[in-house]
Design a protein around this motif. Structure first.
Motif, PDB file in Angstrom:
ATOM      1  N   UNK A 162    -113.723  47.518  56.723  1.00 35.72           N
ATOM      2  CA  UNK A 162    -112.497  47.480  57.432  1.00 35.72           C
ATOM      3  C   UNK A 162    -111.487  47.351  56.274  1.00 35.72           C
ATOM      4  N   UNK A 163    -110.757  48.542  56.131  1.00 38.51           N
ATOM      5  CA  UNK A 163    -109.621  48.329  55.405  1.00 38.51           C
ATOM      6  C   UNK A 163    -108.091  48.695  55.865  1.00 38.51           C
ATOM      7  N   UNK A 164    -107.551  47.944  56.481  1.00 43.50           N
ATOM      8  CA  UNK A 164    -106.178  48.007  57.141  1.00 43.50           C
ATOM      9  C   UNK A 164    -106.713  48.291  58.484  1.00 43.50           C
ATOM     10  N   UNK A 165    -106.265  49.331  59.041  1.00 42.62           N
ATOM     11  CA  UNK A 165    -106.749  49.906  60.309  1.00 42.62           C
ATOM     12  C   UNK A 165    -107.764  50.873  60.261  1.00 42.62           C
ATOM     13  N   UNK A 197     -99.202  44.590  64.092  1.00 41.06           N
ATOM     14  CA  UNK A 197     -99.702  44.590  65.607  1.00 41.06           C
ATOM     15  C   UNK A 197    -101.107  44.524  65.874  1.00 41.06           C
ATOM     16  N   UNK A 198    -101.947  45.001  65.155  1.00 40.84           N
ATOM     17  CA  UNK A 198    -103.555  44.538  65.032  1.00 40.84           C
ATOM     18  C   UNK A 198    -103.738  43.304  64.799  1.00 40.84           C
ATOM     19  N   UNK A 199    -103.140  42.519  63.611  1.00 40.44           N
ATOM     20  CA  UNK A 199    -103.650  41.424  63.233  1.00 40.44           C
ATOM     21  C   UNK A 199    -102.950  40.278  63.640  1.00 40.44           C
ATOM     22  N   UNK A 245     -98.392  49.978  73.180  1.00 39.85           N
ATOM     23  CA  UNK A 245     -99.930  50.747  73.691  1.00 39.85           C
ATOM     24  C   UNK A 245    -100.811  50.758  72.152  1.00 39.85           C
ATOM     25  N   UNK A 246    -100.374  51.021  71.222  1.00 38.72           N
ATOM     26  CA  UNK A 246    -101.205  50.884  70.076  1.00 38.72           C
ATOM     27  C   UNK A 246    -101.908  49.601  69.938  1.00 38.72           C
ATOM     28  N   UNK A 247    -101.056  48.456  69.994  1.00 39.14           N
ATOM     29  CA  UNK A 247    -101.592  47.219  70.244  1.00 39.14           C
ATOM     30  C   UNK A 247    -102.770  47.087  71.087  1.00 39.14           C
ATOM     31  N   UNK A 248    -102.671  47.514  72.259  1.00 39.39           N
ATOM     32  CA  UNK A 248    -103.623  47.535  73.443  1.00 39.39           C
ATOM     33  C   UNK A 248    -104.798  48.107  72.912  1.00 39.39           C
ATOM     34  N   UNK A 249    -104.602  49.348  72.345  1.00 40.37           N
ATOM     35  CA  UNK A 249    -105.706  50.382  72.325  1.00 40.37           C
ATOM     36  C   UNK A 249    -106.532  49.781  70.945  1.00 40.37           C
ATOM     37  N   UNK A 250    -105.939  49.075  70.185  1.00 36.14           N
ATOM     38  CA  UNK A 250    -106.620  48.612  68.862  1.00 36.14           C
ATOM     39  C   UNK A 250    -107.337  47.098  69.290  1.00 36.14           C
ATOM     40  N   UNK A 251    -106.945  46.506  70.377  1.00 33.94           N
ATOM     41  CA  UNK A 251    -107.510  45.309  70.917  1.00 33.94           C
ATOM     42  C   UNK A 251    -108.897  45.425  71.321  1.00 33.94           C
ATOM     43  N   UNK A 252    -109.903  45.586  70.202  1.00 33.69           N
ATOM     44  CA  UNK A 252    -111.271  45.607  70.518  1.00 33.69           C
ATOM     45  C   UNK A 252    -112.097  44.973  69.400  1.00 33.69           C
ATOM     46  N   UNK A 253    -113.053  44.417  69.561  1.00 28.45           N
ATOM     47  CA  UNK A 253    -113.623  43.616  68.603  1.00 28.45           C
ATOM     48  C   UNK A 253    -113.812  44.441  67.154  1.00 28.45           C
ATOM     49  N   UNK A 254    -113.392  43.691  66.140  1.00 26.32           N
ATOM     50  CA  UNK A 254    -113.492  44.069  64.740  1.00 26.32           C
ATOM     51  C   UNK A 254    -114.843  44.285  64.293  1.00 26.32           C
ATOM     52  N   UNK A 255    -115.138  44.906  63.269  1.00 27.37           N
ATOM     53  CA  UNK A 255    -116.446  45.273  62.700  1.00 27.37           C
ATOM     54  C   UNK A 255    -117.095  43.804  62.161  1.00 27.37           C
TER      55      UNK A 255
END
Length: 296
Positions: A62-65, A250-252, A286-296
């Motif tokens: 995972x590099x950034x998004x 937004x993600x981190x 919405x981007x934050x919500x869509x990205x709010x999933x378990x990281x690798x």
């Protein structure tokens, strides 16, 4: 709300910065990730440049998004400031080299600068699976650097510095062999300067005119250079850098959209939200919500 910032580490899991301008560190992938389920959570280093050399095995990166899956022999370049995380397959064989940025500063003043400096500017992957002969030249340098790190003897720091430069030069060669570019050396140097200026001033929302003026060239010529080197206009490069930092936050982090917009130099959070939606197709929340999933 208390800010949840992206973790910064000296080395992963070690919060204190190693204040040594000549610092470098090399370790087996298993030595740090093995006890953590072969997983390194997303984080970034403020002043460390990292190279991961994968000899065999598999890794989700995972590099950034962005996320990638790599198998076999690869080099992964992670400049300072890039958010990165890894999930290795058990028994993956490879090494992680961490280098203090000041150790590389002298490179910019040497003959090696034109080869090494572009390699240090952005995260990338270098494939060695179809180039095992080249990898067979690289791996002994990695092993020699390990030995220099492990044994105290005369000239160890100098030998390590030479080995690091040799490793970087080999990586550059392989990257150059895989790259197709029509830019000449002068244009390549200016393209690199443009990227560095954007990195310094993207929060200030410099215009294309300001970048062109700083590089002593015209806007039209700067756009041609940017299109040739990066397949993007100068304005697209600027917007992409702002967008990248927005996505990181937004993600981190747990910062509000308003806080992120002000941090990125927007005076109006509404304008930031419109900019973000225009670029990604969805508003920041919405981007934050869509990205709010378990990281690798």
């Amino acid at each position: 709300m208390k800010h949840l910032n992206i973790p910064h580490f000296g080395l992963y899991g070690e919060s204190s910065w190693i204040n040594d301008p000549e610092f470098f560190h090399i370790e087996d992938i298993e030595s740090r990730s093995g006890d953590l389920g072969w997983k390194i959570n997303p984080h970034r280093h403020a002043q460390l440049f990292q190279i991961l050399i994968l000899k065999a095995g598999e890794v989700n990166v995972q590099l950034d998004a962005e996320q990638y899956r790599l198998r076999g022999a690869w080099a992964i370049i992670v400049p300072a400031g890039v958010v990165h995380g890894f999930r290795f397959a058990p028994e993956t064989d490879g090494r992680v080299i961490s280098i203090a940025e000041p150790l590389l500063e002298d490179v910019y003043k040497e003959k090696s600068a034109k080869f090494i400096q572009p390699l240090l500017s952005q995260a990338c992957y270098i494939d060695f699976n179809a180039h095992r002969t080249v990898f067979s030249e690289l791996w002994p340098l990695i092993q020699q650097l390990e030995r220099e790190s492990a044994i105290i003897r005369e000239g160890r720091a100098l030998m390590s510095e030479y080995l690091i430069k040799a490793i970087l030069l080999l990586l550059h060669r392989q990257q150059a062999n895989d790259a197709v570019t029509n830019t000449n050396k002068t244009e390549l140097s200016q393209a690199q300067q443009l990227k560095e200026l954007i990195e310094k001033h993207y929060r200030e929302h410099w215009t294309s005119h300001q970048y062109a003026e700083k590089l002593n060239t015209s806007i039209s010529r700067l756009n041609r250079l940017s299109k040739t080197a990066f397949n993007q206009s100068t304005l697209e490069l600027i917007h992409d850098r702002v967008l990248l930092e927005a996505k990181r936050s937004l993600i981190y982090t747990a910062r509000s959209v308003e806080e992120i917009s002000y941090d990125l130099g927007f005076k109006d959070p509404g304008y930031f939200s419109r900019f973000f939606k225009r670029s990604t197709g969805v508003p920041p929340g919405k981007f934050r919500a869509l990205s709010n999933q378990p990281a690798i």
